[in-house]
Motif scaffolding. Structure first.
Motif, PDB file in Angstrom:
ATOM      1  N   ALA A 118      21.296 -26.683  12.583  1.00 15.28           N
ATOM      2  CA  ALA A 118      21.919 -27.683  11.845  1.00 15.28           C
ATOM      3  C   ALA A 118      23.558 -27.403  11.580  1.00 15.28           C
ATOM      4  CB  ALA A 118      21.325 -27.989  10.447  1.00 15.28           C
ATOM      5  N   ARG A 119      23.589 -25.926  11.448  1.00 12.59           N
ATOM      6  CA  ARG A 119      24.998 -25.405  11.038  1.00 12.59           C
ATOM      7  C   ARG A 119      25.782 -25.466  12.373  1.00 12.59           C
ATOM      8  NH1 ARG A 119      25.067 -19.860   8.773  1.00 12.59           N
ATOM      9  NH2 ARG A 119      27.407 -20.309   8.720  1.00 12.59           N
ATOM     10  N   LEU A 120      24.930 -25.240  13.595  1.00 12.68           N
ATOM     11  CA  LEU A 120      25.794 -25.322  14.768  1.00 12.68           C
ATOM     12  C   LEU A 120      26.070 -26.838  15.368  1.00 12.68           C
ATOM     13  CD1 LEU A 120      23.639 -22.658  16.969  1.00 12.68           C
ATOM     14  CD2 LEU A 120      25.808 -22.399  16.179  1.00 12.68           C
ATOM     15  N   GLU A 121      25.253 -27.526  14.728  1.00 12.30           N
ATOM     16  CA  GLU A 121      25.656 -29.136  15.236  1.00 12.30           C
ATOM     17  C   GLU A 121      26.805 -29.680  14.398  1.00 12.30           C
ATOM     18  OE1 GLU A 121      23.359 -33.347  14.681  1.00 12.30           O
ATOM     19  OE2 GLU A 121      22.138 -31.492  14.719  1.00 12.30           O
ATOM     20  N   LYS A 122      26.874 -29.197  13.119  1.00 10.78           N
ATOM     21  CA  LYS A 122      27.682 -29.396  12.202  1.00 10.78           C
ATOM     22  C   LYS A 122      29.262 -29.002  12.691  1.00 10.78           C
ATOM     23  CE  LYS A 122      29.322 -29.099   7.475  1.00 10.78           C
ATOM     24  NZ  LYS A 122      28.949 -28.632   6.115  1.00 10.78           N
ATOM     25  N   ARG A 123      29.221 -27.780  13.364  1.00 11.18           N
ATOM     26  CA  ARG A 123      30.434 -27.036  13.924  1.00 11.18           C
ATOM     27  C   ARG A 123      30.759 -27.836  15.323  1.00 11.18           C
ATOM     28  NH1 ARG A 123      29.480 -21.019  13.713  1.00 11.18           N
ATOM     29  NH2 ARG A 123      31.121 -21.157  14.992  1.00 11.18           N
ATOM     30  N   VAL A 162      26.613 -27.344  19.201  1.00 19.30           N
ATOM     31  CA  VAL A 162      25.391 -28.002  19.961  1.00 19.30           C
ATOM     32  C   VAL A 162      25.509 -29.607  19.736  1.00 19.30           C
ATOM     33  CG1 VAL A 162      24.117 -25.814  19.960  1.00 19.30           C
ATOM     34  CG2 VAL A 162      23.787 -27.478  18.051  1.00 19.30           C
ATOM     35  N   ILE A 163      24.879 -30.165  20.594  1.00 28.48           N
ATOM     36  CA  ILE A 163      24.671 -31.666  20.486  1.00 28.48           C
ATOM     37  C   ILE A 163      23.141 -32.060  20.623  1.00 28.48           C
ATOM     38  CG2 ILE A 163      25.224 -34.066  21.411  1.00 28.48           C
ATOM     39  CD1 ILE A 163      27.769 -32.467  22.532  1.00 28.48           C
ATOM     40  N   PRO A 164      22.651 -32.596  19.748  1.00 32.02           N
ATOM     41  CA  PRO A 164      21.203 -33.037  19.890  1.00 32.02           C
ATOM     42  C   PRO A 164      20.879 -33.998  20.980  1.00 32.02           C
ATOM     43  CG  PRO A 164      21.929 -33.943  17.671  1.00 32.02           C
ATOM     44  CD  PRO A 164      23.174 -33.081  18.337  1.00 32.02           C
ATOM     45  N   ALA A 165      19.555 -33.709  21.470  1.00 31.94           N
ATOM     46  CA  ALA A 165      19.388 -34.687  22.678  1.00 31.94           C
ATOM     47  C   ALA A 165      19.062 -35.852  22.196  1.00 31.94           C
ATOM     48  CB  ALA A 165      18.153 -34.089  23.311  1.00 31.94           C
ATOM     49  N   GLU A 166      19.376 -37.028  22.934  1.00 30.53           N
ATOM     50  CA  GLU A 166      18.836 -38.361  22.441  1.00 30.53           C
ATOM     51  C   GLU A 166      17.383 -38.443  22.469  1.00 30.53           C
ATOM     52  OE1 GLU A 166      20.667 -41.304  24.634  1.00 30.53           O
ATOM     53  OE2 GLU A 166      22.749 -40.484  24.572  1.00 30.53           O
ATOM     54  N   ASP A 167      16.663 -37.968  23.377  1.00 27.69           N
ATOM     55  CA  ASP A 167      15.056 -37.830  23.237  1.00 27.69           C
ATOM     56  C   ASP A 167      14.725 -36.430  23.250  1.00 27.69           C
ATOM     57  OD1 ASP A 167      12.381 -38.359  23.373  1.00 27.69           O
ATOM     58  OD2 ASP A 167      12.681 -39.059  25.510  1.00 27.69           O
ATOM     59  N   PRO A 168      14.282 -35.869  22.261  1.00 26.95           N
ATOM     60  CA  PRO A 168      13.761 -34.480  22.148  1.00 26.95           C
ATOM     61  C   PRO A 168      12.802 -34.164  23.047  1.00 26.95           C
ATOM     62  CG  PRO A 168      13.703 -35.366  19.994  1.00 26.95           C
ATOM     63  CD  PRO A 168      14.115 -36.712  21.067  1.00 26.95           C
ATOM     64  N   ARG A 169      12.117 -35.281  23.676  1.00 24.76           N
ATOM     65  CA  ARG A 169      11.000 -34.794  24.843  1.00 24.76           C
ATOM     66  C   ARG A 169      11.463 -34.902  26.196  1.00 24.76           C
ATOM     67  NH1 ARG A 169       7.234 -39.496  22.527  1.00 24.76           N
ATOM     68  NH2 ARG A 169       9.390 -40.226  22.580  1.00 24.76           N
ATOM     69  N   SER A 170      12.697 -35.066  26.475  1.00 23.17           N
ATOM     70  CA  SER A 170      13.292 -35.298  27.533  1.00 23.17           C
ATOM     71  C   SER A 170      13.340 -33.943  28.236  1.00 23.17           C
ATOM     72  CB  SER A 170      14.694 -36.183  27.705  1.00 23.17           C
ATOM     73  OG  SER A 170      15.528 -35.592  27.111  1.00 23.17           O
ATOM     74  N   PRO A 171      13.138 -33.750  29.459  1.00 20.81           N
ATOM     75  CA  PRO A 171      13.437 -32.460  30.137  1.00 20.81           C
ATOM     76  C   PRO A 171      15.151 -32.089  30.391  1.00 20.81           C
ATOM     77  CG  PRO A 171      12.767 -33.941  31.932  1.00 20.81           C
ATOM     78  CD  PRO A 171      12.689 -34.632  30.636  1.00 20.81           C
TER      79      PRO A 171
END
Length: 91
Positions: A54-59, A62-71
């Motif tokens: 969460a801290r890395l995303e806030k900075r 990292v960018i979260p995946a649109e679909d966390p289950r995608s390869p």
């Protein structure tokens, strides 16, 4: 307003300065009346992987995946990326 100490006062009252910082109060250090530094408490380290991400995303690291289950997919090729990384690291 943060307490302000001259460099001489900060040196003479270092224990007091650290006590204030431990209590959460940032302290400004001045030299000849001009602020030159700030001593502030460190942010607490994340206690879980989720908090760390969460801290890395806030900075914006990292960018979260649109679909966390995608390869995972490889990113675009970056010629010379490793060389630039190593050069920056050794600079």
């Amino acid at each position: 307003m943060n307490p302000v100490y001259s460099t001489y006062e900060a040196k003479a009252k270092f224990s007091e300065v650290l006590r204030l910082v431990r209590e959460g109060t940032p302290v400004t250090i001045s030299y000849r009346g001009d602020p030159v530094a700030e001593i502030r408490p460190l942010a607490p380290k994340p206690t879980s992987v989720e908090e760390h991400f969460a801290r890395l995303e806030k900075r914006g690291i990292v960018i979260p995946a649109e679909d966390p289950r995608s390869p995972l997919e490889p990113g675009p090729p970056n010629p010379g990326g490793l060389a630039r990384f190593l050069a920056d690291r050794n600079a």
